[in-house]
Design a protein around this motif. Sequence first.
Motif, PDB file in Angstrom:
ATOM      1  N   TRP A   8      38.295  30.874  37.206  1.00 22.60           N
ATOM      2  CA  TRP A   8      39.902  31.086  36.753  1.00 22.60           C
ATOM      3  C   TRP A   8      40.824  29.718  37.299  1.00 22.60           C
ATOM      4  CZ3 TRP A   8      37.865  35.105  39.544  1.00 22.60           C
ATOM      5  CH2 TRP A   8      37.887  34.902  40.962  1.00 22.60           C
ATOM      6  N   ASP A  26      47.639  39.132  34.749  1.00 28.26           N
ATOM      7  CA  ASP A  26      47.750  39.831  36.122  1.00 28.26           C
ATOM      8  C   ASP A  26      48.620  41.128  35.874  1.00 28.26           C
ATOM      9  OD1 ASP A  26      50.670  39.702  35.727  1.00 28.26           O
ATOM     10  OD2 ASP A  26      50.920  37.688  36.934  1.00 28.26           O
ATOM     11  N   ALA A  93      50.013  33.802  35.132  1.00 23.57           N
ATOM     12  CA  ALA A  93      48.744  33.162  35.342  1.00 23.57           C
ATOM     13  C   ALA A  93      48.346  32.240  34.113  1.00 23.57           C
ATOM     14  CB  ALA A  93      47.432  34.094  35.572  1.00 23.57           C
ATOM     15  N   ARG A  97      48.049  28.227  34.716  1.00 20.69           N
ATOM     16  CA  ARG A  97      46.863  27.565  34.425  1.00 20.69           C
ATOM     17  C   ARG A  97      46.988  26.681  33.240  1.00 20.69           C
ATOM     18  NH1 ARG A  97      44.343  25.895  36.975  1.00 20.69           N
ATOM     19  NH2 ARG A  97      42.678  25.646  35.946  1.00 20.69           N
ATOM     20  N   LEU A 103      46.304  30.407  40.530  1.00 21.39           N
ATOM     21  CA  LEU A 103      46.926  31.456  40.577  1.00 21.39           C
ATOM     22  C   LEU A 103      47.472  31.854  41.814  1.00 21.39           C
ATOM     23  CD1 LEU A 103      43.965  33.779  38.677  1.00 21.39           C
ATOM     24  CD2 LEU A 103      45.511  32.396  37.768  1.00 21.39           C
ATOM     25  N   HIS A 107      47.044  37.621  42.821  1.00 22.18           N
ATOM     26  CA  HIS A 107      46.703  37.752  41.534  1.00 22.18           C
ATOM     27  C   HIS A 107      45.359  38.478  41.693  1.00 22.18           C
ATOM     28  CE1 HIS A 107      45.000  37.125  37.785  1.00 22.18           C
ATOM     29  NE2 HIS A 107      46.000  36.654  37.212  1.00 22.18           N
TER      30      HIS A 107
END
Length: 157
Positions: A8, A26, A93, A97, A103, A107
């Motif tokens: 992630w 999330d 998120a 991203r 994050l 998260h």
Amino acid sequence: MSTGEPWWDRLPLQALDERQWEQLCDGCGRCCLHRLEDDETGEQFATRVHCRLLDPERCRCLDYEHRHARVPACVSLDAARATAWEWLPPSCAYRRRARGLPLPSWHPLRTGDPESVHRAGASVRGAVISECLVGEDDYEEHIVTWVDEDCSDAHQR
């Protein structure tokens, strides 16, 4: 070659498979809130009025698979449009991203606990009202500001 970073933090949104994409959420529920737009300026305002399909306790859609058929205005989040998601909260998120940011520490992927988003105050739990209880003309009375610029304090103000 692995860098030791979790997927992630390492993978761009375009490289995520469907399972990873869904895990990135999330569970805050803030994308399910109605927004108002100023016709003159284009500025958007979040309300505390949620879509009828949002379970306000779980902060998840009650019919995720069929949501577009039941709520045609429901927005699909996808990697191709990620950079245009100014309406998503800074703690989101997907938005983070898309901008190459990590994050938040709370998260669920980082904590391993789906309740961490709620404990951090980043979700809509306990702070929203259903669209079924508010007339559309009254949404303006329910405009809210979320304090989460640094993502460590995401409580509603």
